[in-house]
Design a protein around this motif. Structure first.
Motif: not given
Length: 397
Positions: A76-78, A98, A101-102, A105-106, A112-114
């Protein structure tokens, strides 16, 4: 810059907002694509990008890569404020975090981020050349897009003087003529070097470090496979006082009537033929100890304990957890911090100009459960925390 433009024939310039300029897989289908040949090769191949990727597809190397890559990609990340952020732009910091982060994430239309970060980490481990293109969109809801780039196609301008308006990188696209190279500014590319050194502008991947050991392991494994499948001659028959014609007749009879038929051969001779073995007929002929030593050397190149590559010697219940923690501390944490530093510096600060935010992996700051409980008990005794605060920290109602 004029000299760079004359050499390349093209000029780096800003195009449509958020549009990609690099080629995802430039050598696929090209006449410059490497040819993957079959057959056994006993000589040590050159550590080119093609051979590095081929070695990365072998079971042992793939296991070592996945031990590091999957652990980082699953964390997990932030996004948080930098320690020295101050109160400047504090009113917009939450909203910008925010939006970023969006965007993470895409990162693009298909990832995706992964999946994005896995491709970057893969190239970092294989050749030390993880790369991603950074493009600003102009959209406040998703201010940036990230595209993974084949790091083997990236060339670095060793004479770059730090001018942000001059190309720092160029991508070899595999095309002809003017489009053969694509210049990129320093802010347009995140280039992750593993094991940076002063004598070269390129990094050093873990597959490069283990290249010779992996090659020797593949040769030993291939020999052991042929030996176990009886495709390697392990013995011979010694027959005394036989003429060459008798030898030829015996060989012909054996090949025609015995070999591959499953029949019991019946032979008559004044002297019993001797069977000469070329090996001991034991597992030592498979060179298993040599293969285990090579596995240990490959694990050392990846900063992993040999236990994670299947070497079970000297491993028990008391040492297994220590080896797992050693793998996390020596292999996962340094690379995860390197990736986080590049995302913070190249994407957030350099490309977007937001020097008050940073990328952080959550699990790198987590402590052992027993240590965490002990710290909380000490804080409770000292009156620093209340029981309600401790219950909130542990996710209890």
């Amino acid at each position: 810059k004029q000299m760079w433009d004359r050499v390349t024939g093209v000029q780096a310039e800003q195009e449509l907002e958020g549009a990609r300029k690099t080629v995802s897989a430039p050598l696929v289908g090209s006449i410059f694509a490497p040819v993957r040949s079959g057959g056994a090769v006993n000589t040590l191949p050159k550590p080119t990008a093609t051979n590095l990727r081929r070695f990365a597809e072998t079971p042992v190397a793939r296991r070592a890569i996945n031990c590091i890559k999957d652990k980082i990609a699953c964390m997990e990340w932030r996004l948080e404020a930098c320690p020295d952020a101050g109160d400047e732009n504090a009113e917009t910091r939450v909203e910008r975090a925010r939006a970023l982060r969006r965007a993470f994430e895409a990162p693009n239309e298909s990832d995706s981020f992964r999946t994005f970060i896995e491709q970057v980490i893969e190239d970092v481990l294989v050749g030390g050349f993880g790369a991603a293109e950074i493009e600003v969109t102009g959209d406040s809801g998703a201010p940036v897009r990230l595209y993974p780039v084949d790091g083997a196609t990236i060339k670095i301008n060793a004479h770059w003087n730090g001018d942000p308006t001059q190309p720092h990188y160029e991508q070899v696209t595999g095309r002809l003529g003017k489009d053969s190279v694509l210049p990129l500014l320093d802010s347009e590319l995140m280039y992750v070097r593993l094991n940076p050194r002063t004598h070269t502008v390129f990094g050093l991947g873990k597959i490069e470090v283990a290249f010779e050991s992996i090659s020797q392991f593949l040769q030993a494994h291939r020999y052991a496979g042929r030996l176990a499948a009886n495709s390697v001659v392990q013995y011979a028959l010694w027959m005394q006082d036989r003429t060459p014609e008798q030898h030829e007749r015996l060989i012909q009879w054996w090949q025609d009537e015995v070999e591959g038929t499953g029949r019991v051969p019946v032979m008559s001779s004044e002297t019993v033929p001797q069977v000469l073995r070329f090996g001991g007929g034991t597992d030592a002929d498979l060179r298993l100890e040599w293969q285990q030593f090579l596995l240990t050397m490959i694990a050392n190149a990846f900063d992993l304990p040999a236990m994670l590559l299947g070497v079970s010697a000297d491993v028990n219940r008391s040492t297994a957890s220590e080896f797992a923690q050693e793998a996390f501390d020596n292999a996962v944490v340094p690379l995860a911090k390197l990736i986080a530093d590049h995302l913070t510096r190249d994407v957030i600060a350099k490309r977007l100009g937001w020097d008050d935010l940073r990328f952080v992996w959550n699990e790198l700051e987590s402590r052992d459960e027993s240590t965490e409980v002990q710290i909380q008990l000490e804080l409770l005794k000292a009156g620093v925390l209340t029981p309600e605060e401790v219950r909130t920290m542990r996710g209890l109602p």
